[in-house]
Design a protein around this motif. Structure first.
Motif, PDB file in Angstrom:
ATOM      1  N   ASN A 188      -5.807 -18.791  -4.662  1.00 48.72           N
ATOM      2  CA  ASN A 188      -4.989 -19.209  -5.793  1.00 48.72           C
ATOM      3  C   ASN A 188      -4.324 -17.981  -6.398  1.00 48.72           C
ATOM      4  N   PRO A 189      -3.136 -18.145  -6.974  1.00 50.40           N
ATOM      5  CA  PRO A 189      -2.485 -17.003  -7.632  1.00 50.40           C
ATOM      6  C   PRO A 189      -3.235 -16.626  -8.902  1.00 50.40           C
ATOM      7  N   ASP A 190      -3.035 -15.379  -9.358  1.00 49.09           N
ATOM      8  CA  ASP A 190      -3.624 -14.973 -10.627  1.00 49.09           C
ATOM      9  C   ASP A 190      -2.825 -15.585 -11.773  1.00 49.09           C
ATOM     10  N   LYS A 191      -3.180 -15.241 -12.991  1.00 51.06           N
ATOM     11  CA  LYS A 191      -2.540 -15.868 -14.163  1.00 51.06           C
ATOM     12  C   LYS A 191      -1.041 -15.593 -14.252  1.00 51.06           C
ATOM     13  N   ASP A 192      -0.575 -14.531 -13.591  1.00 56.03           N
ATOM     14  CA  ASP A 192       0.848 -14.195 -13.610  1.00 56.03           C
ATOM     15  C   ASP A 192       1.595 -14.701 -12.380  1.00 56.03           C
ATOM     16  N   GLY A 193       0.906 -15.437 -11.480  1.00 52.89           N
ATOM     17  CA  GLY A 193       1.547 -15.994 -10.309  1.00 52.89           C
ATOM     18  C   GLY A 193       1.525 -15.107  -9.080  1.00 52.89           C
ATOM     19  N   TRP A 194       0.774 -13.993  -9.122  1.00 53.13           N
ATOM     20  CA  TRP A 194       0.706 -13.063  -7.992  1.00 53.13           C
ATOM     21  C   TRP A 194      -0.445 -13.441  -7.074  1.00 53.13           C
ATOM     22  N   TYR A 195      -0.246 -13.247  -5.774  1.00 53.07           N
ATOM     23  CA  TYR A 195      -1.273 -13.458  -4.769  1.00 53.07           C
ATOM     24  C   TYR A 195      -1.692 -12.112  -4.206  1.00 53.07           C
ATOM     25  N   ASP A 196      -2.986 -11.893  -4.063  1.00 56.70           N
ATOM     26  CA  ASP A 196      -3.467 -10.696  -3.383  1.00 56.70           C
ATOM     27  C   ASP A 196      -3.461 -10.967  -1.892  1.00 56.70           C
ATOM     28  N   LEU A 197      -2.830 -10.101  -1.129  1.00 57.78           N
ATOM     29  CA  LEU A 197      -2.806 -10.244   0.324  1.00 57.78           C
ATOM     30  C   LEU A 197      -3.902  -9.412   0.977  1.00 57.78           C
ATOM     31  N   PHE A 198      -4.571  -8.599   0.208  1.00 61.91           N
ATOM     32  CA  PHE A 198      -5.616  -7.708   0.704  1.00 61.91           C
ATOM     33  C   PHE A 198      -6.844  -7.898  -0.161  1.00 61.91           C
ATOM     34  N   ASN A 199      -8.008  -8.117   0.473  1.00 62.79           N
ATOM     35  CA  ASN A 199      -9.231  -8.411  -0.275  1.00 62.79           C
ATOM     36  C   ASN A 199      -9.998  -7.179  -0.737  1.00 62.79           C
ATOM     37  N   GLY A 200      -9.573  -5.993  -0.360  1.00 62.04           N
ATOM     38  CA  GLY A 200     -10.240  -4.768  -0.796  1.00 62.04           C
ATOM     39  C   GLY A 200     -11.510  -4.440  -0.033  1.00 62.04           C
ATOM     40  N   LYS A 201     -11.875  -5.295   0.953  1.00 64.82           N
ATOM     41  CA  LYS A 201     -13.119  -5.093   1.698  1.00 64.82           C
ATOM     42  C   LYS A 201     -12.898  -4.788   3.177  1.00 64.82           C
ATOM     43  N   ASP A 202     -11.948  -5.516   3.775  1.00 65.62           N
ATOM     44  CA  ASP A 202     -11.706  -5.363   5.208  1.00 65.62           C
ATOM     45  C   ASP A 202     -10.263  -5.781   5.503  1.00 65.62           C
ATOM     46  N   LEU A 203      -9.894  -5.771   6.756  1.00 67.26           N
ATOM     47  CA  LEU A 203      -8.523  -6.101   7.137  1.00 67.26           C
ATOM     48  C   LEU A 203      -8.374  -7.554   7.568  1.00 67.26           C
ATOM     49  N   ALA A 204      -9.216  -8.425   7.045  1.00 69.56           N
ATOM     50  CA  ALA A 204      -9.097  -9.857   7.323  1.00 69.56           C
ATOM     51  C   ALA A 204      -7.712 -10.320   6.890  1.00 69.56           C
ATOM     52  N   GLY A 205      -7.023 -11.055   7.763  1.00 70.83           N
ATOM     53  CA  GLY A 205      -5.682 -11.528   7.459  1.00 70.83           C
ATOM     54  C   GLY A 205      -4.588 -10.544   7.824  1.00 70.83           C
ATOM     55  N   TRP A 206      -4.954  -9.413   8.408  1.00 75.79           N
ATOM     56  CA  TRP A 206      -3.992  -8.387   8.820  1.00 75.79           C
ATOM     57  C   TRP A 206      -4.139  -8.132  10.305  1.00 75.79           C
ATOM     58  N   LYS A 207      -3.046  -7.779  10.966  1.00 80.80           N
ATOM     59  CA  LYS A 207      -3.070  -7.451  12.383  1.00 80.80           C
ATOM     60  C   LYS A 207      -2.342  -6.117  12.554  1.00 80.80           C
ATOM     61  N   VAL A 208      -2.949  -5.216  13.316  1.00 80.93           N
ATOM     62  CA  VAL A 208      -2.350  -3.909  13.574  1.00 80.93           C
ATOM     63  C   VAL A 208      -1.760  -3.942  14.974  1.00 80.93           C
ATOM     64  N   SER A 209      -0.484  -3.554  15.087  1.00 84.76           N
ATOM     65  CA  SER A 209       0.242  -3.693  16.346  1.00 84.76           C
ATOM     66  C   SER A 209      -0.201  -2.720  17.432  1.00 84.76           C
ATOM     67  N   GLU A 210      -0.462  -1.508  17.091  1.00 82.00           N
ATOM     68  CA  GLU A 210      -0.861  -0.487  18.056  1.00 82.00           C
ATOM     69  C   GLU A 210      -1.708   0.537  17.323  1.00 82.00           C
ATOM     70  N   ASN A 211      -2.544   1.226  18.032  1.00 83.36           N
ATOM     71  CA  ASN A 211      -3.410   2.250  17.431  1.00 83.36           C
ATOM     72  C   ASN A 211      -4.188   1.697  16.236  1.00 83.36           C
TER      73      ASN A 211
END
Length: 105
Positions: free
Chosen positions: A32-55
């Motif tokens: 859910n977005p925060d009170k200002d309508g922003w979404y966090d794309l990074f959870n601060g713990k790991d790279l879940a939801g992210w993909k690294v293309s090389e290296n």
């Protein structure tokens, strides 16, 4: 209307694209977005939801931030927010670079 998307990065570049198979965490329910309508794309713990293309060893999570150190690599968001398909958005980022790092304008 623009979709407000918030993310905190330290020495990392983020890009949005439709590319390859979904990264771990991409099938998770959208937060859910925060009170200002922003979404966090990074959870601060790991790279879940992210993909690294090389290296992939270039990116790691350290003290709640994405840290990039190593050969060229690109981190792509593949998480559940907007099914990782952004066309009209605002990006908020905190970025830290080293002295004499390349400058992009």
């Amino acid at each position: 209307p623009a979709m407000a998307v918030g993310i905190v990065l330290a020495a990392a570049c983020a890009a949005w694209t439709a590319w390859g198979a979904a990264a771990p965490g991409a099938d998770a329910p959208a937060p859910n977005p925060d009170k200002d309508g922003w979404y966090d794309l990074f959870n601060g713990k790991d790279l879940a939801g992210w993909k690294v293309s090389e290296n992939p060893d270039t990116f790691r999570v350290e003290d709640g931030a994405i840290v990039a150190h190593g050969p060229r690599a690109h981190a792509f968001y593949f998480g559940p927010v907007a099914e990782h398909d952004f066309g009209n958005f605002e990006l908020q980022a905190d970025v830290k670079t080293a002295p004499k790092a390349p400058r992009w304008t």
